[in-house]
Design a protein around this motif. Structure first.
Motif, mmCIF file in Angstrom:
data_model
loop_
_atom_site.group_PDB
_atom_site.id
_atom_site.type_symbol
_atom_site.label_atom_id
_atom_site.label_comp_id
_atom_site.label_asym_id
_atom_site.label_seq_id
_atom_site.Cartn_x
_atom_site.Cartn_y
_atom_site.Cartn_z
ATOM 1 N N HIS A 155 0.835 -1.209 0.000
ATOM 2 C CA HIS A 155 0.000 0.000 0.000
ATOM 3 C C HIS A 155 0.866 1.255 0.000
ATOM 4 O O HIS A 155 2.061 1.204 0.298
ATOM 5 N N LYS B 281 -2.152 4.705 3.412
ATOM 6 C CA LYS B 281 -2.864 3.462 3.710
ATOM 7 C C LYS B 281 -2.090 2.631 4.736
ATOM 8 O O LYS B 281 -2.689 1.996 5.616
ATOM 9 N N GLU C 257 -3.490 1.367 8.386
ATOM 10 C CA GLU C 257 -3.474 -0.042 8.753
ATOM 11 C C GLU C 257 -2.688 -0.263 10.046
ATOM 12 O O GLU C 257 -3.093 -1.057 10.904
#
Length: 473
Positions: free
Chosen positions: A384, A388, A392
């Protein structure tokens, strides 16, 4: 060409118990090309001495008489390491950075065989690189020059920090062995860059062939490098230095060692035969065990090592977390902690001792600080973009990491951030810190692979560089 030790012929029925020449000197003897019957030297000839093989590995029948005459001693000492406990060598300011992200390996043709693998860290926080001879494919079709390039490609990622090599010799035979000229070329190409931070080379299940190679290469090998090599006759001898749950041991090697150990009535490596841990034990147990028996969630090792380093300005020490303390010192510190004794790091006068102790403590936890369940998500983060990834990681730390683990991790990473702030002084940027510290935070249940080590390093770097963004509780 430089003259090398004469290798004569005799019978060897002693089970590989021949000793090295105690003098360690090469006499005025025939050249290798003369005794091998070739026309030119190691690098120019396509021929080499004929080898004979047995099921235990390689033996050169032309060398048996010389081996029979050899005495005790030499640079290869069975079951021993350097007397000073592998004291770290001179530190250089230049440090490596984590490898660039690669979608596809340029050495996929070699990598697929698993000949060279990264097996996490040893018990002293040093990277472990494993070479398995039994995985070498046929020498009729395999490109050993590509293998040499791949070995250097792998080591380049780790040679700027302390590391160890494990060579499993079992399985090397006439069908897959490289030429002696290739071995000498390999040694010469591995210059000081590779040898400087190599702390130990474990030669597992050595045969007479290994001892003969020592005679051949002795004129080219420095005494300092020779002291880093150690014979390991049984896997059980590695237990005091390497974690077996992370060590990449090929099945054929395990089976060979089991038969050899059974014949000698030795305890097999995976059968510890030990009683349960002491209530005061800190190393090699779970965080829950420490909390239950000590009454505090923050392990004493973490609390005291960081406190001492802060008080003694470890953030101004060049190479902090990169350099290792001596093995004997680390063992002494661990024993004190496990026995519930007071540890005074001032007695050692070296800020690298608490730094190495902290890494060792984390690496020996029965489950990594980031837990086994989070390892796979960590290895997928690099797929990613950064925003992102941050989202996460926030989710993992907020929702999935146990509270005690979270608080310990936050304490440690906050200190790593403080270290990185003074990178101009200590030469430890976030990338450098992540390279040497990251593998102590997360690893898989199975055997570690090179492809999973790099994502862990990038994850650790992200924690350091975006501390305020990911630690939200």
């Amino acid at each position: 060409m430089t003259d090398v030790t004469d290798i004569n012929r005799s019978d060897d029925n002693s089970g590989g118990k021949s000793k090295l020449n105690p003098s360690g000197e090469a006499g005025a003897v025939p050249r290798l090309s003369e005794m091998a019957g070739v026309d030119s030297g190691l690098f120019t000839s396509t021929d080499e001495p004929e080898l004979e093989f047995d099921e235990g590995g390689l033996e050169l029948s032309s060398a048996k008489e010389e081996l029979a005459k050899e005495g005790e001693g030499g640079a290869f000492r069975g079951g021993a390491i350097t007397p000073d406990g592998l004291i770290d060598e001179d530190f250089e300011a230049e440090l490596g950075t984590p490898p660039d992200e690669e979608e596809q390996s340029e050495f996929g043709d070699v990598e697929k065989y698993g000949i060279v693998e990264v097996a996490g860290d040893d018990l002293y926080g040093r990277k472990v690189i494993v070479f398995s001879a039994c995985k070498l494919p046929s020498n009729k079709s395999f490109d050993h020059q590509r293998l040499l390039q791949y070995i250097k490609h792998t080591l380049d990622k780790y040679v700027e920090q302390d590391y160890v090599l494990v060579y499993f010799h079992f399985g090397l035979n006439s069908r897959n062995k490289p030429k002696l000229s290739w071995l000498l070329q390999a040694y010469r190409e591995f210059d000081r860059k590779y040898k400087k931070n190599l702390k130990t080379l474990y030669l597992v299940h050595p045969t007479n062939f290994i001892k003969i190679l020592w005679n051949i290469f002795r004129p080219f090998i420095s005494v300092k490098f020779g002291k880093k090599l150690m014979y390991v006759n049984y896997l059980v001898e590695l237990k005091n230095h390497l974690p077996f749950d992370q060590l990449t041991v090929p099945q054929p090697v395990l089976e060979f060692d089991a038969k050899k150990a059974a014949a000698s009535k030795l305890q097999y490596p995976y059968e510890t035969g030990r009683d349960g841990p002491k209530k005061t034990q800190q190393f090699g147990v779970t965080l829950q065990f420490i909390k239950t028996n000590s009454g505090q969630a923050m392990p004493l090792v973490v609390e005291q090592t960081i406190a001492y380093m802060k008080e003694n300005k470890a953030d101004e020490v060049e190479g902090i977390f990169r350099r290792c303390a001596t093995l004997t010192t680390l063992q002494e510190v661990q024993k004190k902690y496990d026995n519930g004794e007071v540890v005074n790091f001032a007695d050692y006068g070296d800020v690298h001792v608490p730094a190495a102790t902290l890494k060792k403590f984390l690496r020996e936890l029965q489950e990594p600080l980031m837990t086994y369940d989070l390892f796979e998500p960590i290895t997928r983060l690099h797929l990613h973009d950064i925003p992102k990834q941050l989202t996460e990681v926030q989710r993992m730390l907020q929702d999935e990491l146990p509270e005690d683990n979270y608080n310990i991790l936050k304490t440690i990473v906050q200190f790593l951030v403080d270290i990185s702030v003074k990178a101009d002084v200590n030469k430890m940027s976030p990338a450098n810190i992540a390279t040497v510290f990251g593998p102590n935070l997360a690893w898989s249940k199975g055997q570690a692979k090179l492809s999973t080590v790099e994502p862990v390093i990038r994850f650790t770097q992200l924690l350091i560089e975006h501390f305020d963004d990911v630690f939200l509780r």
